[in-house]
Design an enzyme around this catalytic site. Structure first.
Site, PDB file in Angstrom:
ATOM      1  N   THR A   1       5.785  -6.541  -5.865  1.00  0.00           N
ATOM      2  CA  THR A   1       6.806  -6.411  -4.873  1.00  0.00           C
ATOM      3  C   THR A   1       6.238  -5.075  -5.054  1.00  0.00           C
ATOM      4  OG1 THR A   1       8.142  -6.145  -7.237  1.00  0.00           O
ATOM      5  CG2 THR A   1       8.933  -7.630  -5.603  1.00  0.00           C
TER       6      THR A   1
ATOM      7  N   GLY B   1      -8.343 -10.472 -19.993  1.00  0.00           N
ATOM      8  CA  GLY B   1      -7.858 -10.872 -18.517  1.00  0.00           C
ATOM      9  C   GLY B   1      -7.250 -12.235 -18.606  1.00  0.00           C
TER      10      GLY B   1
ATOM     11  N   LEU C   1      -2.352  -8.924 -19.047  1.00  0.00           N
ATOM     12  CA  LEU C   1      -1.676  -7.943 -19.918  1.00  0.00           C
ATOM     13  C   LEU C   1      -1.983  -6.931 -19.626  1.00  0.00           C
ATOM     14  CD1 LEU C   1      -1.179 -10.549 -22.601  1.00  0.00           C
ATOM     15  CD2 LEU C   1       0.417  -9.654 -21.061  1.00  0.00           C
TER      16      LEU C   1
ATOM     17  N   ASP D   1       0.976  -1.430 -13.346  1.00  0.00           N
ATOM     18  CA  ASP D   1       0.518  -1.567 -14.647  1.00  0.00           C
ATOM     19  C   ASP D   1      -0.015  -0.596 -15.580  1.00  0.00           C
ATOM     20  OD1 ASP D   1       0.717  -3.932 -13.914  1.00  0.00           O
ATOM     21  OD2 ASP D   1      -1.614  -4.297 -12.711  1.00  0.00           O
TER      22      ASP D   1
HETATM   23  C1  GLA Z   1      -1.539  -7.038 -11.330  1.00  0.00           C
HETATM   24  C2  GLA Z   1      -1.127  -5.833 -10.440  1.00  0.00           C
HETATM   25  C3  GLA Z   1      -0.134  -5.265  -9.737  1.00  0.00           C
HETATM   26  C4  GLA Z   1       1.118  -5.908  -9.309  1.00  0.00           C
HETATM   27  C5  GLA Z   1       0.787  -7.912 -10.069  1.00  0.00           C
HETATM   28  C6  GLA Z   1       2.231  -8.478  -9.579  1.00  0.00           C
HETATM   29  O1  GLA Z   1      -0.686  -6.794 -12.202  1.00  0.00           O
HETATM   30  O2  GLA Z   1      -2.025  -6.172 -11.168  1.00  0.00           O
HETATM   31  O3  GLA Z   1      -0.174  -4.069  -9.377  1.00  0.00           O
HETATM   32  O4  GLA Z   1       0.740  -6.011  -8.070  1.00  0.00           O
HETATM   33  O5  GLA Z   1      -0.466  -8.028  -9.926  1.00  0.00           O
HETATM   34  O6  GLA Z   1       3.176  -7.744  -9.701  1.00  0.00           O
END
Ligand code: GLA
Length: 381
Positions: free
Chosen positions: A36, A120, A123, A170
């Site tokens: 999202t 990888g 996380l 993230d």
């Molecule tokens: C990865 C990307 C995030 C997000 C997720 C899915 O972790 O780095 O920005 O798009 O996938 O929710």
């Protein structure tokens, strides 16, 4: 020895004195709100108690020299002449590049990087390195820390320097989380609220030990499908489409694109409901939302693999488990389960054994504590 101590200890060995500073930035697990973020939507990630640490001191010149303990590799680069290469140092260089592009004047430094975020696994070990680097540059260059701005610059580094087309989730949670809480983030405005994890609940990360890199075309393909759906509805992003509108006006979309859009629209609703459930301490409702999110990611967004589906089914059928879902980009990596804290030990071993029996693979299981975002600490003496 924990990773913080290891960084300080190795710094003293290498440089013959204590570091001036130690910076830290955590990895994350996303509780709900998957894919999202790049649709301007809502997410609810949590920083975990695994982090990247950098013990450092300033340098008089404009060079950065870092030794990464676990990688056993030293990298040096010049802030005035950043050149692309490969490997973990690109996250540091990318952040330096993005900060300088913004017109910030940076100071050189040297230090030791150490971390225990599994690499990888989904996380966000890379976001942790980026945010730690941003904290280091901010602190040494006398800049006031602004989590939102730093996260955007770290994301720019990942998008434009490293070449991974990720969203903002993230970097933002690694920069802005507070202990004991998940981060409810509006990815359009970057407004956020800290939502406490209800007492008595454990967040358990289940690593399938299957992998698929983010650079993969599947992630970019999902983004393109979401953008196509947004164009169809004449809106900036799928965040602006309601379930009612989707049902009425979505019928002329190609079926695959309609399913992708249905995941995003329903997932945004689930995030809002999950925030309410967390605030009400309603673990049962939160667990149901986890399960519904997984089904949507499996059937509509199609980003799970067999191992993730097995892991989630196994987790969901254990006593004390309120709900489980894949977490992160998908196509491999980790699931996350919401478990009664008292059952978390038995849960971890039962899931590990059942997963091994079904897949032949060893799962890594982490019971995670909601932790604080990036921080900086002066070391005395
Ligand atoms: C990865 C990307 C995030 C997000 C997720 C899915 O972790 O780095 O920005 O798009 O996938 O929710």
């Amino acid at each position: 020895m924990d990773t913080r101590t290891a960084a300080i200890f190795s710094f003293s060995n290498e440089f013959g004195s204590s570091p001036d500073l130690i910076v830290r930035a955590p990895g994350r697990v996303n509780l709900i709100g998957e894919h999202t973020d790049y649709n301007d939507g809502f997410v609810l990630p949590m920083a975990i108690d695994r982090a990247v640490w950098i013990a450092l001191r300033p340098r008089p010149d404009r060079r950065v020299r870092v030794h990464a303990l676990e990688m056993r590799e030293t990298v040096e680069f010049r802030l005035d002449d950043l050149q692309k290469g490969s490997g973990w140092a690109e996250y540091l260089k990318g952040v330096a590049w993005a900060l300088q592009e913004e017109g910030l004047h940076l100071q050189g430094w040297e230090g030791i990087l150490s971390g225990d975020v599994p690499r990888g696994a989904g996380l966000s070990s890379s976001a942790a390195v980026e945010v730690a680097a941003a904290r280091a540059f901010y602190a040494l260059s006398g800049l006031d820390w602004e989590a939102g701005r730093a996260a955007r610059l770290a994301q720019k580094a990942e998008n434009q320097w490293v070449g991974v087309n990720c969203g903002i989730m993230d970097q933002m949670v690694s920069a802005a989380a507070v202990e004991g809480h998940a981060l409810f983030l509006d990815c359009r405005t970057l407004d956020y609220e800290h939502v406490p994890l209800p007492a008595g609940l454990a967040v358990v990360v289940l690593d399938t030990s299957t992998r698929r890199g983010l650079v993969d075309s599947a992630y970019n393909e999902r983004r393109a499908q979401c953008e196509a759906a947004a164009r169809h509805f004449g809106v900036k992003a799928l965040r602006d489409v309601s379930m009612d509108r989707l049902e009425v006006d979505g019928q002329h979309l190609p079926p695959v694109v309609l399913r992708r859009a249905r995941h995003i629209v329903s997932e945004n609703e689930r995030v809002l409901q999950a925030v309410q459930a967390m605030r009400a301490g309603d673990a049962i409702q939160l667990g149901k939302l986890f399960n519904a999110s997984h089904a949507s990611l499996r059937d509509d967004f199609e980003v799970t693999n067999e191992a993730l589906n097995w892991m989630v089914e196994i987790a969901q059928s254990q006593p004390g488990c309120y709900g489980a879902r894949m977490t992160g980009a998908g196509f491999g990596g980790c699931a996350v389960a919401l478990v009664d804290e008292k059952s978390s030990g038995e849960f971890a071993s039962a899931v590990g054994a059942a997963y091994k029996a079904r897949s032949g693979l060893d799962a890594a299981v982490y019971v995670c504590k909601p932790s604080a975002g990036g921080s900086v600490e002066q070391i005395a003496g």
